[in-house]
Write a protein that holds these residues in place. Structure first.
Motif, short mmCIF file in Angstrom:
data_model
loop_
_atom_site.label_atom_id
_atom_site.label_comp_id
_atom_site.label_asym_id
_atom_site.label_seq_id
_atom_site.Cartn_x
_atom_site.Cartn_y
_atom_site.Cartn_z
N ILE A 1 -20.00 9.48 -33.77
CA ILE A 1 -20.69 8.61 -32.54
C ILE A 1 -21.76 9.25 -32.10
N ILE B 1 -23.56 8.03 -22.13
CA ILE B 1 -23.28 7.43 -20.83
C ILE B 1 -22.98 8.97 -20.35
N PHE B 2 -21.84 9.41 -21.27
CA PHE B 2 -20.75 10.63 -20.41
C PHE B 2 -19.90 10.02 -19.20
N CYS B 3 -19.57 8.52 -19.10
CA CYS B 3 -18.26 8.38 -18.46
C CYS B 3 -17.38 8.10 -18.21
N VAL C 1 -16.13 15.60 -22.03
CA VAL C 1 -16.79 14.77 -21.51
C VAL C 1 -17.00 16.00 -20.42
N TRP D 1 -20.20 15.66 -25.00
CA TRP D 1 -18.86 15.41 -25.64
C TRP D 1 -18.35 16.48 -26.64
N CYS E 1 -15.00 2.34 -25.64
CA CYS E 1 -16.58 2.51 -25.13
C CYS E 1 -18.01 1.80 -24.64
N THR F 1 -20.25 1.18 -24.44
CA THR F 1 -22.28 1.62 -25.05
C THR F 1 -21.94 1.63 -26.27
N CYS G 1 -21.46 3.11 -28.26
CA CYS G 1 -21.72 4.69 -29.20
C CYS G 1 -20.63 5.06 -30.30
S1 SF4 Z 1 -16.95 5.69 -23.35
FE1 SF4 Z 1 -18.53 6.12 -25.24
S2 SF4 Z 1 -20.64 5.98 -23.07
FE2 SF4 Z 1 -18.46 6.55 -22.23
S3 SF4 Z 1 -18.50 9.30 -22.58
FE3 SF4 Z 1 -17.04 8.47 -24.27
S4 SF4 Z 1 -18.96 8.28 -25.88
FE4 SF4 Z 1 -19.67 7.95 -23.55
#
Ligand code: SF4
Ligand code: SF4
Length: 127
Positions: free
Chosen positions: A37, A43-45, A59, A66, A83, A85, A87
């Motif tokens: 990661i 963005i902690f979605c 999360v 995370w 994800c 973004t 990431c």
């Molecule tokens: S989906 Fe991606 S951006 Fe969203 S919380 Fe998980 S790692 Fe973070």
């Protein structure tokens, strides 16, 4: 004596197995190895947490953390694929064996509350 030609053939052939861990197999295309990661892009979605079939991701948006239980991860790649973004990635090697169970925790920067929401919260505090 019928099997003598087979024995001789097998003795002259190269071994069918690799001398692991000294000789490691090259990863094949789209190999799903260890999860990685980039916490700066997170963005902690919580999408990865919701999509994970083995429920090994947690999360916390408020705390900006995370977490993942790497022992429960089945390397399916659903978290990476969903994800927003991008990431999450998977490298081309499997996780190394561990002597004890660990929880993988990454600390990021929690997102700032939106201006409208923050103003509403401030107003509520003042009342
Ligand atoms: S989906 Fe991606 S951006 Fe969203 S919380 Fe998980 S790692 Fe973070
Ligand atoms: S690769 Fe699959 S099992 Fe592992 S954390 Fe991601 S969604 Fe969960």
């Amino acid at each position: 004596m019928l099997f003598t030609p087979t024995v001789i053939k097998n003795l002259l052939k190269k071994p069918a197995t690799r001398n692991y861990p000294f000789v490691v197999r090259e990863p094949f295309p789209n190999f799903r190895g260890e999860l990685v990661i980039d916490i700066e892009k997170c963005i902690f979605c919580g999408m990865c947490e919701r999509k994970c079939p083995s429920q090994c991701i947690t999360v916390d948006k408020q705390a900006g953390t995370w977490q993942c239980d790497p022992h429960a991860c089945i390397s399916c790649g659903y978290c990476r694929d969903n994800c927003p973004t991008k990431c999450l990635t998977m490298n081309d090697t499997h996780r190394k064996p561990m002597a004890a169970k660990v929880t993988w925790i990454e600390q990021g920067t929690p997102p700032k509350p939106k201006a409208k929401k923050a103003a509403a919260e401030k107003k509520t505090d003042e009342e």
